[in-house]
Design a protein around this motif. Structure first.
Motif, PDB file in Angstrom:
ATOM      1  N   VAL A 324       2.810 -31.980  53.984  1.00  0.00           N
ATOM      2  CA  VAL A 324       1.563 -32.262  54.701  1.00  0.00           C
ATOM      3  C   VAL A 324       1.631 -31.757  56.141  1.00  0.00           C
ATOM      4  N   SER A 348       3.646 -38.669  58.103  1.00  0.00           N
ATOM      5  CA  SER A 348       2.498 -38.383  57.233  1.00  0.00           C
ATOM      6  C   SER A 348       1.970 -39.655  56.598  1.00  0.00           C
ATOM      7  N   PRO A 363      -1.736 -37.598  48.522  1.00  0.00           N
ATOM      8  CA  PRO A 363      -2.506 -36.343  48.605  1.00  0.00           C
ATOM      9  C   PRO A 363      -2.293 -35.420  47.404  1.00  0.00           C
TER      10      PRO A 363
END
Length: 379
Positions: A324, A348, A363
């Motif tokens: 990320v 993150s 994600p």
């Protein structure tokens, strides 16, 4: 393809050089022959003037300087073509491929000094430290002097210095899981047996090998079986103990263990850095050229925009890069395992959750988790 062209050009230069050397030797031999004949005639005749005139005419006919000049022109022509090809295939200016980094000159001098001492080049290391005016760097020499003295003794089939060092450092070696001391005693035991001294070998085993019996039972049993073949181990089923490779491998292992206890890597850091730089140089030069065309300065970037694969020999430890944030993990920002099995950096996760109790969505999959459900990973 480029390397093949370079090799062909280099071979042409080498061939021209050999031909020139051969022709030069022939010319010198001809001149020597003419002079010797003239000396013989002078000794047998009173008309020295005519002999010298004849010698002069023959030397003028040979024209040695013209022949030598012709040979040299051929070499220079081949060498000029080879140089142009080198400049075409290789980038002569590599300064664009490095970044300006503030470096402490004293640290750099110590790195260079340590490299020389690590390689056993003690005179060269002393010369460098004196010229660099780094008297403190000389203290780095003493441990490596001891190591090379031990290795030199091993080359002369003397294990006593190595055994003394292993005994002195038994604690840290054992803590590191090293079997170096056992292997040294094993080799000494075998050397005694090769001389046919069965009783002396048995006494040595009781004194030095008995304490390894509990942890290395199989190895000790093999050594005890070797007692039956005293004086003729080369005819026994245990010939592996007498191989020259045993000495070489043990010397290599001792050097590695020695450097490890010094807090040093076995490979020279300077040599590793230069080797890695040589491998990465073509990519960095190409990158600098591309960035210059875009009027961008790659030296100001925090990370390279292209992958730089240096091969497995330069991979010393695992590095996790957060998918990320695109940043390597650190002690302050460690990798965290989510319940779904994906791994993100701690920063993150904090940004995604916005709260220690609020669930956040992974994600990379539909799963949700909270910070308390994530576990830190250790590589």
């Amino acid at each position: 393809m480029e390397l093949d062209l370079l090799k062909e050009a280099f071979d042409r230069v080498a061939k021209k050089q050999k031909q020139s050397s051969s022709k030069t030797l022939d010319i010198v031999n001809q001149i020597e022959k003419e002079i010797e004949q003239a000396i013989t005639k002078i000794q047998t005749t009173s008309n020295h003037t005519s002999v010298l005139t004849e010698l002069k005419d023959k030397l003028n006919e040979l024209a040695p300087m013209n022949q030598l000049d012709s040979n040299q022109k051929d070499i220079n022509l081949a060498l000029a073509k080879y140089t142009k090809l080198l400049e075409k295939c290789f980038q002569p200016d590599i300064s664009r491929a490095y970044r300006n980094v503030d470096t402490d000159p004293h640290v750099l001098n110590e790195i260079i000094s340590t490299h020389f001492y690590r390689q056993g080049l003690f005179d060269l290391g002393d010369c460098f430290t004196n010229e660099a005016r780094e008297p403190n760097a000389a203290s780095l020499k003493l441990p490596f002097v001891e190591m090379y003295q031990i290795l030199e003794s091993m080359r002369e089939r003397d294990l006593e210095p190595a055994l003394a060092w292993a005994a002195k450092n038994r604690g840290p070696l054992t803590q590191n899981g090293s079997t170096l001391e056992l292997k040294l005693h094993q080799l000494q035991f075998v050397e005694i047996l090769k001389k046919g001294n069965r009783d002396e070998a048995l006494k040595y085993a009781r004194t030095h090998l008995a304490r390894f019996a509990a942890t290395h039972k199989g190895s000790i049993q093999k050594l005890m079986a070797c007692l039956l073949w005293a004086g003729r181990l080369d005819q026994s089923p245990y010939t592996e103990f007498t191989a020259q490779a045993q000495w070489e491998e043990l010397a290599h292992e001792l050097a590695r263990q020695f450097c490890g206890l010094l807090g040093q890597s076995y490979e020279s850091p300077l040599e590793v850095a230069i080797s890695a730089g040589v491998q990465g140089l073509p990519t960095l030069l190409k990158l600098s050229t591309v960035m210059a065309g875009k009027k961008e300065e790659w030296q100001n970037m925090k990370q390279l925009p292209v992958a730089l694969d240096l091969g497995r020999e330069f991979q010393f430890h695992s590095v996790f890069v957060c998918p990320v944030l695109r940043e390597p993990a650190s002690e302050e920002n460690p990798p965290m395992l989510l319940p779904c099995g994906h791994v993100l950096s701690k920063q993150s996760i904090v940004k995604l959750s916005k709260s220690s109790t609020r669930p956040f969505k992974c994600p990379y999959c539909p799963s949700e988790a909270t910070i308390s459900q994530c576990r830190q990973l250790h590589f």
